[in-house]
Design a protein around this motif. Structure first.
Motif, PDB file in Angstrom:
ATOM      1  N   TYR A   2       2.744  -7.507   4.794  1.00 50.98           N
ATOM      2  CA  TYR A   2       2.773  -6.736   6.029  1.00 50.98           C
ATOM      3  C   TYR A   2       1.379  -6.297   6.448  1.00 50.98           C
ATOM      4  CZ  TYR A   2       7.672  -6.590   4.776  1.00 50.98           C
ATOM      5  OH  TYR A   2       8.944  -6.940   4.424  1.00 50.98           O
ATOM      6  N   CYS A   3       0.528  -6.006   5.479  1.00 49.80           N
ATOM      7  CA  CYS A   3      -0.824  -5.593   5.834  1.00 49.80           C
ATOM      8  C   CYS A   3      -1.810  -6.541   5.163  1.00 49.80           C
ATOM      9  CB  CYS A   3      -1.071  -4.138   5.426  1.00 49.80           C
ATOM     10  SG  CYS A   3      -1.401  -3.895   3.680  1.00 49.80           S
ATOM     11  N   GLN A   4      -3.079  -6.362   5.470  1.00 52.36           N
ATOM     12  CA  GLN A   4      -4.099  -7.284   4.948  1.00 52.36           C
ATOM     13  C   GLN A   4      -4.808  -6.688   3.731  1.00 52.36           C
ATOM     14  OE1 GLN A   4      -4.466 -10.456   6.285  1.00 52.36           O
ATOM     15  NE2 GLN A   4      -2.635  -9.810   7.382  1.00 52.36           N
ATOM     16  N   GLY A   5      -4.168  -5.726   3.096  1.00 50.16           N
ATOM     17  CA  GLY A   5      -4.773  -5.078   1.941  1.00 50.16           C
ATOM     18  C   GLY A   5      -5.031  -6.037   0.800  1.00 50.16           C
ATOM     19  N   GLU A   6      -6.025  -5.715  -0.020  1.00 48.57           N
ATOM     20  CA  GLU A   6      -6.377  -6.549  -1.160  1.00 48.57           C
ATOM     21  C   GLU A   6      -5.354  -6.348  -2.278  1.00 48.57           C
ATOM     22  OE1 GLU A   6      -9.928  -7.133  -4.422  1.00 48.57           O
ATOM     23  OE2 GLU A   6     -10.194  -5.637  -2.857  1.00 48.57           O
ATOM     24  N   SER A  34      -3.900  -2.669  -2.504  1.00 45.05           N
ATOM     25  CA  SER A  34      -4.808  -1.524  -2.594  1.00 45.05           C
ATOM     26  C   SER A  34      -4.737  -0.667  -1.330  1.00 45.05           C
ATOM     27  CB  SER A  34      -6.237  -2.018  -2.823  1.00 45.05           C
ATOM     28  OG  SER A  34      -6.623  -2.863  -1.757  1.00 45.05           O
ATOM     29  N   GLN A  35      -4.138  -1.204  -0.284  1.00 44.59           N
ATOM     30  CA  GLN A  35      -4.089  -0.472   0.986  1.00 44.59           C
ATOM     31  C   GLN A  35      -2.789   0.332   1.137  1.00 44.59           C
ATOM     32  OE1 GLN A  35      -6.501  -2.206   4.333  1.00 44.59           O
ATOM     33  NE2 GLN A  35      -4.433  -2.446   5.134  1.00 44.59           N
ATOM     34  N   CYS A  36      -1.634  -0.333   0.949  1.00 42.62           N
ATOM     35  CA  CYS A  36      -0.368   0.358   1.210  1.00 42.62           C
ATOM     36  C   CYS A  36       0.441   0.628  -0.057  1.00 42.62           C
ATOM     37  CB  CYS A  36       0.481  -0.447   2.204  1.00 42.62           C
ATOM     38  SG  CYS A  36       1.095  -2.004   1.542  1.00 42.62           S
ATOM     39  N   GLY A  37      -0.006   0.082  -1.207  1.00 41.30           N
ATOM     40  CA  GLY A  37       0.696   0.352  -2.454  1.00 41.30           C
ATOM     41  C   GLY A  37       1.914  -0.522  -2.683  1.00 41.30           C
TER      42      GLY A  37
END
Ligand code: ZN
Length: 67
Positions: A2-6, A34-37
């Motif tokens: 959903y997000c571009q987190g690492e 690392s961004q949204c858990g």
């Protein structure tokens, strides 16, 4: 995704809700955003857990029938 987190390797708790029993497995290998858990469990870990649940299902049926 959903997000571009690492995604970082780590471990997480795997929660299984089944009819008649519930399992909490600590330290299951996973990738954690690392961004949204958000947690993505390792495919191999999920396969092992599925075998574990198959065994548990059979044992729980056995147990419940004897009570
Ligand atoms: Zn994310």
């Amino acid at each position: 995704m959903y997000c571009q987190g690492e995604m970082k390797p780590g471990t997480a708790t795997y929660h299984v809700d089944r009819r008649g029993y519930h399992v909490l497995l600590d330290h299951v290998p996973a990738w954690i955003c690392s961004q949204c858990g958000e947690v993505y469990f390792e495919k191999e870990a999920v396969q092992v857990i599925q075998r574990l649940i198959g065994d548990m299902d059979a044992r729980v049926r056995e147990l419940v029938q004897t009570v």
